[in-house]
Design a protein around this motif. Structure first.
Motif, PDB file in Angstrom:
ATOM      1  N   ASP A  56      46.521 -32.025 -33.451  1.00  9.80           N
ATOM      2  CA  ASP A  56      47.273 -30.796 -34.188  1.00  9.80           C
ATOM      3  C   ASP A  56      46.480 -30.979 -35.171  1.00  9.80           C
ATOM      4  O   ASP A  56      45.397 -31.704 -35.771  1.00  9.80           O
ATOM      5  N   HIS A  57      46.825 -30.306 -36.528  1.00 13.48           N
ATOM      6  CA  HIS A  57      46.626 -30.036 -37.529  1.00 13.48           C
ATOM      7  C   HIS A  57      46.552 -31.390 -38.339  1.00 13.48           C
ATOM      8  O   HIS A  57      45.732 -31.551 -39.018  1.00 13.48           O
ATOM      9  N   ALA A  58      47.807 -32.105 -38.330  1.00 12.98           N
ATOM     10  CA  ALA A  58      48.007 -33.279 -39.477  1.00 12.98           C
ATOM     11  C   ALA A  58      47.334 -34.495 -38.906  1.00 12.98           C
ATOM     12  O   ALA A  58      46.203 -35.008 -39.532  1.00 12.98           O
ATOM     13  N   THR A  59      46.776 -34.365 -37.649  1.00 17.29           N
ATOM     14  CA  THR A  59      46.017 -35.428 -37.148  1.00 17.29           C
ATOM     15  C   THR A  59      44.409 -35.014 -37.234  1.00 17.29           C
ATOM     16  O   THR A  59      43.849 -36.028 -38.419  1.00 17.29           O
ATOM     17  N   ALA A  60      43.874 -33.552 -37.465  1.00 14.39           N
ATOM     18  CA  ALA A  60      42.656 -33.435 -38.088  1.00 14.39           C
ATOM     19  C   ALA A  60      42.772 -33.760 -39.287  1.00 14.39           C
ATOM     20  O   ALA A  60      41.176 -34.640 -39.841  1.00 14.39           O
ATOM     21  N   VAL A  61      43.065 -33.077 -40.061  1.00 14.55           N
ATOM     22  CA  VAL A  61      42.768 -33.584 -41.505  1.00 14.55           C
ATOM     23  C   VAL A  61      42.897 -35.405 -41.996  1.00 14.55           C
ATOM     24  O   VAL A  61      42.227 -35.917 -42.316  1.00 14.55           O
ATOM     25  N   GLY A  62      43.995 -36.616 -41.498  1.00 17.41           N
ATOM     26  CA  GLY A  62      44.241 -37.622 -41.172  1.00 17.41           C
ATOM     27  C   GLY A  62      42.862 -38.218 -41.124  1.00 17.41           C
ATOM     28  O   GLY A  62      42.564 -39.006 -41.582  1.00 17.41           O
ATOM     29  N   THR A  63      42.463 -37.437 -39.663  1.00 20.67           N
ATOM     30  CA  THR A  63      41.036 -38.240 -39.075  1.00 20.67           C
ATOM     31  C   THR A  63      40.059 -37.887 -40.128  1.00 20.67           C
ATOM     32  O   THR A  63      39.227 -38.864 -40.220  1.00 20.67           O
ATOM     33  N   SER A  64      40.046 -36.805 -40.432  1.00 19.05           N
ATOM     34  CA  SER A  64      38.579 -36.492 -41.458  1.00 19.05           C
ATOM     35  C   SER A  64      38.255 -37.740 -42.773  1.00 19.05           C
ATOM     36  O   SER A  64      37.655 -37.254 -43.024  1.00 19.05           O
ATOM     37  N   LEU A  65      39.686 -36.885 -43.017  1.00 18.22           N
ATOM     38  CA  LEU A  65      39.353 -38.237 -44.487  1.00 18.22           C
ATOM     39  C   LEU A  65      38.943 -39.543 -44.043  1.00 18.22           C
ATOM     40  O   LEU A  65      38.799 -40.323 -44.936  1.00 18.22           O
ATOM     41  N   ALA A  66      39.788 -39.991 -43.377  1.00 14.83           N
ATOM     42  CA  ALA A  66      39.564 -41.504 -42.884  1.00 14.83           C
ATOM     43  C   ALA A  66      38.055 -41.159 -42.860  1.00 14.83           C
ATOM     44  O   ALA A  66      37.114 -42.227 -43.258  1.00 14.83           O
ATOM     45  N   VAL A  67      37.155 -40.491 -42.011  1.00 12.55           N
ATOM     46  CA  VAL A  67      35.763 -40.378 -41.953  1.00 12.55           C
ATOM     47  C   VAL A  67      35.005 -40.344 -43.643  1.00 12.55           C
ATOM     48  O   VAL A  67      33.685 -40.418 -43.273  1.00 12.55           O
ATOM     49  N   LEU A  68      35.609 -39.235 -43.429  1.00 12.47           N
ATOM     50  CA  LEU A  68      34.943 -39.181 -45.459  1.00 12.47           C
ATOM     51  C   LEU A  68      34.751 -39.986 -45.598  1.00 12.47           C
ATOM     52  O   LEU A  68      34.099 -40.360 -46.859  1.00 12.47           O
TER      53      LEU A  68
END
Length: 283
Positions: A56-68
């Motif tokens: 889902d989009h919220a998990t994709a965003v949260g995961t992306s920011l952690a990797v960022l």
């Protein structure tokens, strides 16, 4: 036999995720985007292929920011060794971008799935247009109250500057979008810093990555608190992101980046169109 096939699938998924982190980080570091603008749509569109299930989009965003956090740290360390980071300006921009990233992160989950895809797709089209337009736009000629200088590797001294309130306003807007979409905000920071405040492009990219590093810590913290981070995905993406962040920063110091920029523009357009189509289908 079945166990062997499952192991093979897991290995393939892991390799694909490492490659995704690598490619996204290289692109992000070269132009100051942070890589999230590649990771988020890739996770949403290719979730079943990458993990065997939809993301889902919220998990994709949260995961992306952690990797960022990892991508931006790797890039910042490399740029700092090259003395290309304006830490003083970066800390000032973070004053508003950091808290705004937290607000944006808190709002991500409130957007419905189809709406998020549509809004993000349109945003990516605007970013592609901005990346094209900035080649034809000239920096604003204005004497800002805060003046800074930077001497590049060729011994050429560049003068740039800003006013505190406009700079804080830019940080606020970029931070909000960064937290909402998980993209890092460099896609907005760099053009504004170059065109409005006359930052040398390489200095803008390096300083942008430093601000992204700081803001991503706060934004990803909010997503983690809301349970919107897939830590297994983070662990799989981090190795490629770390290598890509350093590799991208190294490449950026050795090239103009024009060809890479065009590849990025085309990639953004293709991903944006796919997201918009999927967004309409889910409404």
């Amino acid at each position: 036999m079945k166990v062997s096939e499952e192991r093979r699938d897991v290995v393939i998924e892991l390799v694909l995720l490492i490659l995704l982190g690598l490619v996204a980080a290289v692109f992000g570091s070269i132009v100051g985007l942070g890589g999230g603008i590649i990771i988020v749509p890739a996770l949403m569109l290719l979730g079943p292929q990458l993990t065997g299930a939809e993301i889902d989009h919220a998990t994709a965003v949260g995961t992306s920011l952690a990797v960022l956090i990892v991508t931006a740290l790797a890039s910042t360390l490399t740029y700092a060794k090259q003395k290309r980071v304006d830490f003083k300006s970066g800390w000032m921009l973070f004053i508003t971008s950091g808290p705004a990233a937290m607000v944006g992160s808190a709002l991500t989950g409130s957007l419905k799935n189809g709406v998020f895809q549509l809004v993000f797709g349109v945003f990516m089209l605007l970013m592609a247009a901005l990346l094209i337009a900035r080649d034809y736009m000239k920096p604003i000629v204005r004497q800002w109250p805060v003046q800074r200088t930077f001497t590049d590797a060729n011994g050429i001294t560049h003068t740039y500057g800003y006013a505190v309130l406009p700079a804080l306003a830019v940080g606020l807007g970029v931070g909000l979008i960064s937290g909402l979409f998980g993209i890092g905000g460099g896609s907005l920071f760099v053009p504004v810093m170059v065109l409005l405040f006359r930052f040398p492009p390489h200095l803008a990219t390096a300083t942008s990555m430093f601000v992204i590093f700081l803001s991503s810590i706060l934004g990803s913290g909010v997503h983690a608190w809301l349970g919107e981070t897939d830590y297994w995905l983070v662990l799989a993406l981090v190795p490629g992101a770390w290598i890509g962040g350093k590799l991208g920063a190294y490449i950026a110091s050795r090239m103009t980046g024009k060809k890479v920029l065009w590849l990025l523009r085309v990639t953004l357009v293709l991903l944006a169109v796919q997201l918009i189509i999927e967004g309409f289908a889910r409404l």
